[in-house]
Scaffold this motif. Structure first.
Motif, short mmCIF file in Angstrom:
data_model
loop_
_atom_site.label_atom_id
_atom_site.label_comp_id
_atom_site.label_asym_id
_atom_site.label_seq_id
_atom_site.Cartn_x
_atom_site.Cartn_y
_atom_site.Cartn_z
N GLN A 105 10.77 6.59 1.27
CA GLN A 105 10.89 5.15 1.48
C GLN A 105 12.12 4.58 0.78
N TYR A 110 -5.06 -3.94 0.21
CA TYR A 110 -3.73 -4.47 0.50
C TYR A 110 -3.56 -5.91 0.02
N MET A 165 -0.89 -6.40 -2.58
CA MET A 165 0.47 -6.34 -2.03
C MET A 165 0.86 -7.69 -1.44
N ASN A 225 6.90 -4.09 -3.18
CA ASN A 225 6.07 -3.98 -1.97
C ASN A 225 6.01 -2.55 -1.47
N VAL A 226 7.15 -1.85 -1.51
CA VAL A 226 7.16 -0.45 -1.07
C VAL A 226 6.26 0.41 -1.94
N LYS A 273 2.60 -0.51 -1.30
CA LYS A 273 2.17 -0.05 0.02
C LYS A 273 1.87 1.44 0.02
N ALA A 330 -1.87 3.11 0.32
CA ALA A 330 -2.11 4.01 1.46
C ALA A 330 -2.70 5.32 0.99
#
Length: 295
Positions: free
Chosen positions: A54, A213, A216, A235-236, A239, A243
């Protein structure tokens, strides 16, 4: 005395959904221990590999869009790379281990007379079947992807069939070819019920995972005060971490498809019934939950 849970018996649609939660609630501590011990390394490895991928993608996008004229192929090349391959490989391995751990747990539970297996016993099965499941999983993913590309319908039709292949391979200790053929035999006349079970379980775990989530979203709103660059990075990270936490929820559809397999196999073959007939006259069948009138 608390009644044991019998995996192998005929269940209808609602019973499979309900008994998935019953089994998990009965065994959640040893099941979670097996998940954390066996799957933990792969989940963490996948998390780190995905974060690197990412960050590479974010950097590639910034560098690509900074160049004029913009070259779409150059941007794509910057976004992808070795990190992407490693992340994909770890992702496949992680889902393979989660599937194997869950199916091995419920299979050993039944084989031991409805007693909880140890982590060592589950690990023995995971080691033995890992590469067979990994290779079969990649082939089935390609088949599903190709089917899904053909107007969605072939992919949707194949989904419950492909799901059944893995419990067949492990529980019946067979190869991919036989399991593929057996899945079509079991699904005949039961496609809608099997598909419905998996669809409901995927909807439930999606809704459950959505709760995680929320932080986030809160962090995203906080980005207005901390700056865009910091917001994007945070945020990355959130996330990706969320996940991978949500991967634990894939235990639920794996238990559900195992119960679907046991139910369909019992309908077609009556293996569990034959086992109980052979056990008549023995001192203890180890199955206090089963009543004669169930069949």
């Amino acid at each position: 005395m608390e009644e044991s849970f019998e995996p192998r018996k005929v269940r209808d649609f609602g019973e499979i959904i309900n008994d998935t939660f019953v089994f998990i609630f009965k065994t959640w501590k040893p099941l979670l221990k097996a998940y954390a011990t066996i799957c933990g390394f792969f989940v963490i490895g996948s998390l780190l590999a995905t974060l690197l991928q990412q960050f590479r993608m974010m950097k590639g996008m910034r560098e690509g869009f900074a160049n004029v004229p913009r070259n779409p192929f150059g941007i794509l090349s910057n976004m992808l790379g070795f990190e992407y391959i490693v992340a994909m490989l770890f992702s496949f391995m992680t889902y393979t281990v989660i599937t194997l751990t869950t199916l091995s747990f419920i299979h050993l539970y039944r084989e031991k007379g409805n007693e909880v297996p140890t982590v060592e016993e589950v690990w023995t099965f995971v080691k033995f079947y890992f590469f067979q499941f990994l290779g079969s999983g990649i082939l089935m993913f390609i088949l599903f992807f190709v089917g899904f590309m053909f107007c969605l319908v072939p992919g949707i039709y194949l989904y419950p069939i492909i799901s059944l292949i893995f419990p067949i391979m492990l529980i019946e200790s067979t190869n991919l070819g036989f399991a593929f053929s057996k899945a079509f035999t079991l699904i005949k006349g039961n496609w809608w019920a099997t598909f419905g079970v998996q669809a409901i379980m995927l909807i439930l775990i999606t809704l459950a995972g959505f709760v995680f989530y929320i932080p986030m979203m809160v962090a995203g709103m906080g980005g207005f005060f901390t700056g865009i660059a910091k917001m994007n990075t945070l945020n990355v990270v959130l996330k990706v971490v969320i996940a991978h936490i949500n991967m634990a929820f894939f235990v639920f559809p794996n238990i559900a498809i195992a119960l679907s397999y046991y139910s369909l196999s019992e309908q077609k073959d009556g293996t569990g019934l034959m086992d109980r007939i052979k056990s008549f006259g023995k001192k203890d069948t180890g199955n206090p939950e089963l009543a004669p009138e169930e069949y």
